[in-house]
Design an enzyme around this catalytic site. Structure first.
Site, PDB file in Angstrom:
ATOM      1  N   GLU B  43       6.467   4.310   0.839  1.00  0.00           N
ATOM      2  CA  GLU B  43       7.039   5.427   1.592  1.00  0.00           C
ATOM      3  C   GLU B  43       6.717   5.371   3.079  1.00  0.00           C
ATOM      4  O   GLU B  43       7.486   5.851   3.910  1.00  0.00           O
ATOM      5  CB  GLU B  43       6.589   6.773   1.009  1.00  0.00           C
ATOM      6  CG  GLU B  43       7.200   7.096  -0.352  1.00  0.00           C
ATOM      7  CD  GLU B  43       6.377   6.565  -1.511  1.00  0.00           C
ATOM      8  OE1 GLU B  43       5.445   5.754  -1.276  1.00  0.00           O
ATOM      9  OE2 GLU B  43       6.666   6.952  -2.662  1.00  0.00           O
ATOM     10  N   PHE B 105       1.078  18.327 -12.017  1.00  0.00           N
ATOM     11  CA  PHE B 105       1.127  16.879 -11.871  1.00  0.00           C
ATOM     12  C   PHE B 105       1.843  16.510 -10.571  1.00  0.00           C
ATOM     13  O   PHE B 105       2.935  16.992 -10.302  1.00  0.00           O
ATOM     14  CB  PHE B 105       1.842  16.254 -13.077  1.00  0.00           C
ATOM     15  CG  PHE B 105       1.996  14.764 -12.929  1.00  0.00           C
ATOM     16  CD1 PHE B 105       0.879  13.935 -12.885  1.00  0.00           C
ATOM     17  CD2 PHE B 105       3.250  14.189 -12.801  1.00  0.00           C
ATOM     18  CE1 PHE B 105       1.010  12.568 -12.725  1.00  0.00           C
ATOM     19  CE2 PHE B 105       3.393  12.818 -12.639  1.00  0.00           C
ATOM     20  CZ  PHE B 105       2.273  12.010 -12.599  1.00  0.00           C
ATOM     21  N   GLN B 106       1.205  15.670  -9.784  1.00  0.00           N
ATOM     22  CA  GLN B 106       1.729  15.194  -8.504  1.00  0.00           C
ATOM     23  C   GLN B 106       2.059  16.320  -7.539  1.00  0.00           C
ATOM     24  O   GLN B 106       2.969  16.217  -6.725  1.00  0.00           O
ATOM     25  CB  GLN B 106       2.956  14.291  -8.717  1.00  0.00           C
ATOM     26  CG  GLN B 106       2.557  12.976  -9.371  1.00  0.00           C
ATOM     27  CD  GLN B 106       3.636  11.924  -9.291  1.00  0.00           C
ATOM     28  OE1 GLN B 106       4.814  12.222  -9.334  1.00  0.00           O
ATOM     29  NE2 GLN B 106       3.207  10.672  -9.187  1.00  0.00           N
ATOM     30  N   LYS B 155      11.557  21.300  -7.216  1.00  0.00           N
ATOM     31  CA  LYS B 155      12.463  20.615  -8.132  1.00  0.00           C
ATOM     32  C   LYS B 155      13.543  21.553  -8.675  1.00  0.00           C
ATOM     33  O   LYS B 155      14.716  21.181  -8.780  1.00  0.00           O
ATOM     34  CB  LYS B 155      11.642  20.034  -9.282  1.00  0.00           C
ATOM     35  CG  LYS B 155      12.362  18.950 -10.026  1.00  0.00           C
ATOM     36  CD  LYS B 155      11.430  18.269 -11.011  1.00  0.00           C
ATOM     37  CE  LYS B 155      12.221  17.252 -11.825  1.00  0.00           C
ATOM     38  NZ  LYS B 155      11.385  16.589 -12.814  1.00  0.00           N
ATOM     39  N   MET B 466      -7.087  -6.938  19.463  1.00  0.00           N
ATOM     40  CA  MET B 466      -7.413  -5.902  20.436  1.00  0.00           C
ATOM     41  C   MET B 466      -8.826  -5.381  20.225  1.00  0.00           C
ATOM     42  O   MET B 466      -9.563  -5.129  21.178  1.00  0.00           O
ATOM     43  CB  MET B 466      -6.398  -4.755  20.325  1.00  0.00           C
ATOM     44  CG  MET B 466      -6.553  -3.703  21.397  1.00  0.00           C
ATOM     45  SD  MET B 466      -6.268  -4.396  23.034  1.00  0.00           S
ATOM     46  CE  MET B 466      -4.522  -4.090  23.219  1.00  0.00           C
TER      47      MET B 466
HETATM   48  C1  LIG Z   1      -3.535   1.795  11.098  1.00  0.00           C
HETATM   49  C2  LIG Z   1      -4.455   1.377  12.176  1.00  0.00           C
HETATM   50  N1  LIG Z   1      -5.724   1.021  11.901  1.00  0.00           N
HETATM   51  C3  LIG Z   1      -6.558   0.619  12.881  1.00  0.00           C
HETATM   52  C4  LIG Z   1      -6.141   0.570  14.180  1.00  0.00           C
HETATM   53  C5  LIG Z   1      -7.081   0.120  15.281  1.00  0.00           C
HETATM   54  N2  LIG Z   1      -6.584  -1.125  15.899  1.00  0.00           N
HETATM   55  C6  LIG Z   1      -5.898  -1.108  17.053  1.00  0.00           C
HETATM   56  S1  LIG Z   1      -5.395  -2.626  17.514  1.00  0.00           S
HETATM   57  C7  LIG Z   1      -6.123  -3.335  16.172  1.00  0.00           C
HETATM   58  C8  LIG Z   1      -6.059  -4.803  15.947  1.00  0.00           C
HETATM   59  C9  LIG Z   1      -4.703  -5.246  15.575  1.00  0.00           C
HETATM   60  O1  LIG Z   1      -4.771  -6.566  15.112  1.00  0.00           O
HETATM   61  P1  LIG Z   1      -3.446  -7.395  14.952  1.00  0.00           P
HETATM   62  O2  LIG Z   1      -2.437  -6.609  14.189  1.00  0.00           O
HETATM   63  O3  LIG Z   1      -3.750  -8.741  14.442  1.00  0.00           O
HETATM   64  O4  LIG Z   1      -2.897  -7.448  16.452  1.00  0.00           O
HETATM   65  P2  LIG Z   1      -3.555  -8.187  17.710  1.00  0.00           P
HETATM   66  O5  LIG Z   1      -4.323  -7.162  18.496  1.00  0.00           O
HETATM   67  O6  LIG Z   1      -4.418  -9.286  17.200  1.00  0.00           O
HETATM   68  O7  LIG Z   1      -2.362  -8.657  18.480  1.00  0.00           O
HETATM   69  C10 LIG Z   1      -6.746  -2.374  15.388  1.00  0.00           C
HETATM   70  C11 LIG Z   1      -7.511  -2.647  14.165  1.00  0.00           C
HETATM   71  C12 LIG Z   1      -4.807   0.979  14.437  1.00  0.00           C
HETATM   72  N3  LIG Z   1      -4.305   1.014  15.665  1.00  0.00           N
HETATM   73  N4  LIG Z   1      -3.988   1.355  13.438  1.00  0.00           N
END
Ligand SMILES: Cc1ncc(C[n+]2csc(CCOP(=O)(O)OP(=O)(O)O)c2C)c(N)n1
Ligand SMILES: [Mg+2]
Lengths: 153, 556
Positions: B43, B105-106, B155, B466
């Site tokens: 979803e 439920f749900q 529902k 990042m």
């Molecule tokens: C759902 C979610 N969890 C954690 C984060 C924190 N976060 C921001 S950038 C990042 C790293 C992303 O890694 P990747 O997708 O490999 O991209 P890159 O920065 O390596 O290009 C994280 C963990 C986030 N923004 N969103």
């Protein structure tokens, strides 16, 4: 709590289920804090009038009214903190014994050991101090209801 | 009745997933062939697809889920749309009205759960209310500052035949979007701008949402004012225009930062002035004598920065009202523009060219040369997102889509799929890091099933790049839980899902890989093995002011 961060708001809302939760949820989420809240039906069918006292927390004080105004079920918000207002609160207290001088405060004895007072919040607080020696068993306050002294154009 | 209402609102596509509490809707779906339904694989994918569709088309995106876990899986997607003001309609099934509140439920209180991530939400317990509520929901989602609206339908209300009289909604007592600004404020804004020695305009998502790019260009050109954009505003002003300052903020360009930090008048249009724009607020724009803020949402005025002049209104209307009052640039404007040019030369965008590794910029620049101003780029979150924002010369609005406010990893693939459904005429590229990609990779099945021409560019740096960069730069170099060397073989993964893919290690392989991707019909994935140490620059150290931005270290 710094006093000038307290906002007094007059709010008209749709009387829908959940509207209180929306209003209080918005206040919590934005880091504000509700000090008092009163609600009652308004003159318009399906609408309620609320009086809120809200501490703006770290936010700019005008944010309180602006954020509430974003809610779809909030019809109107007026921040009346700076305006000349007429404000009253109701107190009911159950005492061990009712002092004969309650009338001096404009309070009334209502039943055996109950008193009631409608007054400004400051007066209500003074009155509570006055009552303490007479044994307060139970106390209920409404929080203030307020409106502008003169209608706004 | 829900489906009829969707038809009445001109909906052509629904991204959804069935379950116990929305079976009555699904039972009727085949009787509405005009409504295309896309069966997602999770979803969250439905919400992001509806979001990507909405951002690419400007129309409300529609997603649907069952009660409980189904509805809860939408929440991240709703929050993403809410933070970026994207019009979305989410329809969730709910348990029968008489069992609401019994922990059936749900059952989950999705109204309570989504109160803070929707513009508004509704619980429908009576079929009679469906037409009115659906009409209100579309009105609220698409007007003013757009946003997601959730409708939770019990529902029994789905099953009942109620009164059917559909009337589109155009007004609600507690909801009055402020389109029309005060003309006096618009005039005053131009007076202030005319008096400025060092003016800067900053443009946000609001400019794109209100289609105000032409008015913005006119105000900027006629007044000789340079224009920067926020991350979500990228494309609101042509990146290569002589007055362009490119992206602002904490990962903005050096010349943008210098301009903002030295501006005496800042005209901010359709933006929230959030912490990623200002970095340390007390050090933001210290020389500004006048902040002029234009936004359709009055609560943005003074939320983060107290403007000296508030123009509450739609960006297009506001700029239109300003245009007649624009003064030509004063004779000394050349000095300010020359200064900005000097900053542009002093702080160009740089990357570690030819260090032996494949650089993400090499990939993006090659992509840009191929697609120019025609393709839609949907970025994920992380380094890949900022590279995609900075290294592609967007010249038109709506070509760059990303999750700016929420920063939701896993956004790109489903959003790109949604964008492609909405704009089949456009090339759609999904740029993602490998970390975010696997968060919603199951939606590859949707791309394959519908043979969507979505080209996936994985900037694979074997890490949560990042976060790794933040740890390296701002958290004492302690690399903690950011290693992603254990990942699937993406070419095999693509194969398992049924789409062609290719892996690229070297510079000279970029071109042929893109050639193959572009000449292949349907989805295609390229796993670019990029420099695992590549970083985003400029960047402002966390907690610091914009002036303290870091650039690519020498010798990198
Ligand atoms: C759902 C979610 N969890 C954690 C984060 C924190 N976060 C921001 S950038 C990042 C790293 C992303 O890694 P990747 O997708 O490999 O991209 P890159 O920065 O390596 O290009 C994280 C963990 C986030 N923004 N969103
Ligand atoms: Mg990565």
């Amino acid at each position: 709590m710094v006093h000038d961060r307290l906002r007094l708001l007059a709010v008209t809302v749709e009387n829908h289920p959940g509207v209180m939760s929306r209003v209080s949820g918005m206040i919590r989420r934005r880091g504000f804090n509700i000090q008092t809240i009163t609600v009652g039906p308004s003159t318009v069918e399906g609408r309620s009038r609320m009086t809120l006292t809200v501490d703006a927390g770290y936010a700019e004080v005008d944010q309180v009214a602006k954020q509430l105004d974003r809610l779809v079920e909030v019809i109107a918000v007026e921040d009346i903190t700076e305006a000349p207002t007429y404000s009253r609160e109701l107190l009911i207290a159950r005492l061990d014994r009712v002092p004969p001088t309650v009338e001096q405060y404009g309070a009334r004895r209502v039943g055996n050991n109950l008193v009631e007072l409608t007054a400004e919040t400051d007066t209500i607080e003074d009155f509570i101090e006055f009552l303490k020696p007479f044994g307060i068993q139970e106390l209920a306050r409404t929080g203030p209801v307020a409106m502008r002294r003169t209608a706004q154009q | 009745m829900i489906l009829e209402a969707l038809e009445r609102e001109g909906v052509e596509i629904i991204f959804g997933y069935p379950g116990g509490a929305n079976l009555p809707i699904y039972q009727r779906l085949p009787a509405h062939p005009a409504l295309k339904h896309v069966l997602v694989r999770h979803e969250q994918g439905a919400a992001h697809m509806a979001d990507g569709y909405a951002r690419a088309t400007g129309r409300a995106g529609v997603c649907m889920a069952t009660s409980g876990p189904g509805a809860l899986n939408l929440v991240t997607g709703l929050a993403t749309a809410f933070m970026d003001s994207v019009p979305l309609i989410a329809i969730t099934g709910q348990v029968a009205s008489r069992t609401v509140g019994s922990d059936a439920f749900q059952e989950s209180d999705i109204i309570g759960c989504t109160q803070s991530v929707t513009k508004h939400n509704y619980l429908v317990t009576h079929a009679d209310d469906i037409p009115r509520i659906m009409a209100e929901a579309f009105h609220i989602a698409t007007t003013g500052r757009p946003g997601p609206v959730l409708i939770d339908v019990c529902k029994d209300a789905q099953q009942a035949e109620g009164n059917w009289e559909y009337e589109a909604c155009s007004a609600l007592p507690g909801y009055r979007p402020a389109y029309e600004p005060d003309p006096a404020m618009a005039k005053r804004a131009m007076e202030l701008l005319a008096q400025a020695k060092r003016p800067v305009i900053l443009a946000g998502h609001g400019v794109i949402l209100s289609h105000a790019e032409q008015e913005l260009l006119d105000v900027a050109e006629r007044s000789g004012t340079p224009v920067g954009t926020t991350l979500l505003g990228v494309g609101a002003f042509p990146t290569r225009h002589p007055l362009a300052l490119h992206m602002t903020g904490f990962m903005g360009t050096g010349w943008n930062i210098r301009a903002v930090q030295n501006a005496d008048v800042l005209l901010m249009v359709g933006m929230r002035v959030d912490d990623r724009v200002t970095a340390k607020l007390s050090e933001w724009a210290p020389r500004a004598e006048h902040f002029i803020h234009v936004d359709i949402d009055a609560s943005e005025m003074g939320k983060n920065v107290r403007p000296h002049l508030e123009v509450v209104g739609d960006a297009k209307r506001s700029l239109t009202l300003m245009l007649p009052h624009v003064q030509p640039p004063p004779s000394d404007r050349g000095e300010w523009l020359t200064q900005i040019d000097a900053w542009r030369e002093e702080h160009p965008l740089k990357y570690a060219q030819s260090n032996g590794h494949l650089q993400p910029q090499d990939v993006l620049l090659d992509m840009y040369r191929r697609c120019k101003d025609e393709a839609i780029v949907v970025a994920d979150v992380g380094q890949n997102q900022i590279w995609a924002a900075l290294w592609w010369n967007y010249s038109k609005p709506g070509l760059f889509i990303n999750s700016g406010g929420a920063g939701t990893m896993g956004f790109a693939l489903p959003a790109a799929i949604g964008a492609k459904f909405g704009r089949p005429d456009k090339d759609v590229w999904c740029v993602a890091g490998e970390g975010g990609f696997v968060m919603t990779a199951q939606e590859l099945s949707v791309a394959v099933e519908h043979q969507l021409d979505v080209k996936i560019v994985l900037l694979n740096n074997f890490s949560l790049g990042m976060v790794r960069q933040f740890q390296d730069d701002f958290y004492g170099g302690v690399r903690s839980q950011v290693d992603l060397t254990q990942m699937p073989d993406f070419v095999k993964l693509a194969d398992a899902y049924g789409l062609p893919a290719r892996r690229v290690h070297k510079l000279e392989e970029i071109g042929p890989a893109f050639d193959e991707a572009q000449s292949t019909k349907g989805p295609f994935l390229i796993d670019f093995r990029i420099d695992p140490e590549a970083n985003v620059y400029p960047i402002v150290p966390l907690g610091k002011g914009l002036n303290d931005f870091w650039e690519l270290p020498n010798g990198a």
